[in-house]
Design an enzyme around this catalytic site. Sequence first.
Site, PDB file in Angstrom:
ATOM      1  N   CYS A   1      -8.362 -25.943   8.981  1.00  0.00           N
ATOM      2  CA  CYS A   1      -7.122 -25.189   9.173  1.00  0.00           C
ATOM      3  C   CYS A   1      -6.181 -25.943  10.108  1.00  0.00           C
ATOM      4  O   CYS A   1      -6.589 -26.869  10.803  1.00  0.00           O
ATOM      5  CB  CYS A   1      -7.422 -23.785   9.702  1.00  0.00           C
ATOM      6  SG  CYS A   1      -7.684 -23.688  11.480  1.00  0.00           S
TER       7      CYS A   1
ATOM      8  N   HIS B   1      -6.217 -19.406  12.382  1.00  0.00           N
ATOM      9  CA  HIS B   1      -7.595 -19.821  12.090  1.00  0.00           C
ATOM     10  C   HIS B   1      -8.362 -18.741  11.330  1.00  0.00           C
ATOM     11  O   HIS B   1      -8.998 -19.023  10.308  1.00  0.00           O
ATOM     12  CB  HIS B   1      -8.353 -20.182  13.369  1.00  0.00           C
ATOM     13  CG  HIS B   1      -9.813 -20.364  13.113  1.00  0.00           C
ATOM     14  ND1 HIS B   1     -10.328 -21.517  12.551  1.00  0.00           N
ATOM     15  CD2 HIS B   1     -10.864 -19.518  13.250  1.00  0.00           C
ATOM     16  CE1 HIS B   1     -11.626 -21.373  12.381  1.00  0.00           C
ATOM     17  NE2 HIS B   1     -11.976 -20.180  12.798  1.00  0.00           N
TER      18      HIS B   1
ATOM     19  N   ASP C   1       0.865  -1.163   0.000  1.00  0.00           N
ATOM     20  CA  ASP C   1       0.000   0.000   0.000  1.00  0.00           C
ATOM     21  C   ASP C   1       0.912   1.227   0.000  1.00  0.00           C
ATOM     22  O   ASP C   1       2.040   1.181   0.470  1.00  0.00           O
ATOM     23  CB  ASP C   1      -0.889  -0.027   1.245  1.00  0.00           C
ATOM     24  CG  ASP C   1      -1.954   1.047   1.190  1.00  0.00           C
ATOM     25  OD1 ASP C   1      -2.033   1.767   0.175  1.00  0.00           O
ATOM     26  OD2 ASP C   1      -2.709   1.171   2.168  1.00  0.00           O
TER      27      ASP C   1
ATOM     28  N   CYS D   1      -7.775 -25.990  13.720  1.00  0.00           N
ATOM     29  CA  CYS D   1      -8.968 -26.819  13.930  1.00  0.00           C
ATOM     30  C   CYS D   1      -8.674 -28.309  13.778  1.00  0.00           C
ATOM     31  O   CYS D   1      -9.374 -29.137  14.347  1.00  0.00           O
ATOM     32  CB  CYS D   1     -10.080 -26.389  12.975  1.00  0.00           C
ATOM     33  SG  CYS D   1     -10.805 -24.792  13.441  1.00  0.00           S
TER      34      CYS D   1
END
Lengths: 374, 374
Positions: B307, B336, B91, B310
């Site tokens: 993920c 996550h 940016d 998890c």
Amino acid sequence: MNFAITHRDLETSARTGRLRLPHGDIETPVFMPVGTQASVKSLDSEDLHAIGAGIILGNTYHLYLRPGTEVFESFGGIHRFMHWDGAVLTDSGGFQIFSLASLNKVTEDGVLFRSSLDGSRHLFTPEKVIDIQRAIGADIIMCLDECTEHPASFDRACASQSLTQRWARRCKQHWELGDTSRQSLFAIVQGSVYESLRRESARTAAALDFPGYAIGGVSVGESKTEMEQAVAWSTAELPDDKPRYLMGVGAPEDMLTAIGYGVDMFDCVMPTRNARHGHLFTHEGRINIKNAPYARDQGPVDVKCDCPVCRVYSRAYLHHLFRARELLALRLNTLHNLFFMIQLTSQARQAIHGGAYGAFRKAFLQTYAQRMEA
Amino acid sequence: MNFAITHRDLETSARTGRLRLPHGDIETPVFMPVGTQASVKSLDSEDLHAIGAGIILGNTYHLYLRPGTEVFESFGGIHRFMHWDGAVLTDSGGFQIFSLASLNKVTEDGVLFRSSLDGSRHLFTPEKVIDIQRAIGADIIMCLDECTEHPASFDRACASQSLTQRWARRCKQHWELGDTSRQSLFAIVQGSVYESLRRESARTAAALDFPGYAIGGVSVGESKTEMEQAVAWSTAELPDDKPRYLMGVGAPEDMLTAIGYGVDMFDCVMPTRNARHGHLFTHEGRINIKNAPYARDQGPVDVKCDCPVCRVYSRAYLHHLFRARELLALRLNTLHNLFFMIQLTSQARQAIHGGAYGAFRKAFLQTYAQRMEA
């Protein structure tokens, strides 16, 4: 648990061994990363495997207060709770009660304290500490001890180590009521800086025939000479064929000294705490990554290191992360420092196998002493 | 850089595409994790690969102030500096100058500001911002823009977007003096909440024929309806065959809305910031992992999530880590949440391939709206 000595050094009392635990075989001497609250600060299980950690520490005092034994019971123990399939040793929490909790009252029965989290009152007895550690489910558990403060008078240190050994007897009796194959109980030697007390404490513990022994009450403010003597006196009285664990040590130089006296196991928050202050171990001494010269240094933290950090990240990037207060700095620094300690024990084992531990230690210290950046 | 549209939805303006960059091919729509200071907070390069990130953001303002362009020049760019072989977008720093720096003075020439780090004075001109981004070496770089504050009067918003487009022209001229194949320059559409200004800003930018276009000045305090309109008006005027990047968006629901208008690229600090506050995305809405019901919850954060967190860690463990203020909590939560956003764009792409994006979005929002834990 099974412990077998595999090699002995020719000149010193250093030895290598194999500790067979429910969650893996551990080559000794071994450095155990500290995971007080069921987490080695900033690292996950994969990280621990990546740096070659085979056994980590948990702390009974902290885990009892949070998340509490019921959580461990519902998970069937700390291994599944934190997704760690390696071995775990839980400290009894004696040290933490005396250093963190308020309003400690020690009686023959146990120690009454207020939680450092919420001020609630709790009583730890030798039996209760065994029960808590049974719920947590570590491979190695520790007797409740009174970590004698430093300095302590001879009379005070005598009474304190004597209480610790009476508690050790009660711990063992209570432990033997359960399944002793799943968890092995270690006694703790106290006795402050006094030779007769260290020897007496070690002999008393040894007579009870524990699976292993720890040397406690060190790294509490005594000098390096006093620590070395405490280790020498304690190990002299402990059975040769059982593992010996020096609690809360150490700095690389202290660990190498103790290995020379036949100590097999070590833990210390220093590698992880140093990491969080930017202090990184190298074979040429300790550097502080936040120092200006590292801002454009494209080399690794330690050219002799093969850790996951040194393999790919530069000093300049670690310097930037630390200066910019990026969370990643803490994890990468921790990975490196722990790997350094684990690698150092591995190098010590190789030297012992070669029968030249003394020479290895001397050579390491010569280069390691070159730097100690504030 | 090459951008090719691969599928178009049947009912909405959603499309999938492939963005070919020097550091990899990116399937769009894509979510780009924010790595402001050359670090996606708490994650290393391996983590980014593990969650499927193909492109991340850096920030020109922050990286110019620290570590500075000379460090990037000595490393040959940000990729080698942070050991990241995927793509990077920087940016321009316009947003950060207006939100973080003090004493901004905007002139036709550029913007004069004081560093938020040490108070030093700096001038960013369109040309200088291109030079800085050339040193940083991202695959995609942005024009210097004035991020119009909200609310802004019509006259103020008009003058502001007009300045942004004059700066865009200067950025492009300066960029074209160098190697345009290594880095692609995107223009930024401003215009606040005003239809005529958004359309004018987009048309002016489009006439300059940039490799890609961003929609800026959103997520600055306007309503969700105002954001949606700004996206609709801007995209309506942008060339169909160029990638469109909605800056600073977003929340899952906002991202899905914008995809429906044909936006291809997104970034937002929300997944990482939420993570640090315990707010975790699930397909059934946002949960706060520190809430009491999760203390003994042995299930994963999201049963539909694959993920790295998890797959092996429970809600109870994440709850404990967060309550105990363990650093690991921040990393696992971040992994996550970012995976959730990246997975959501992947699901959106599949729906677009199937020509049923609208139905997918509706179904997702229905279950996602179930929870929003504080």
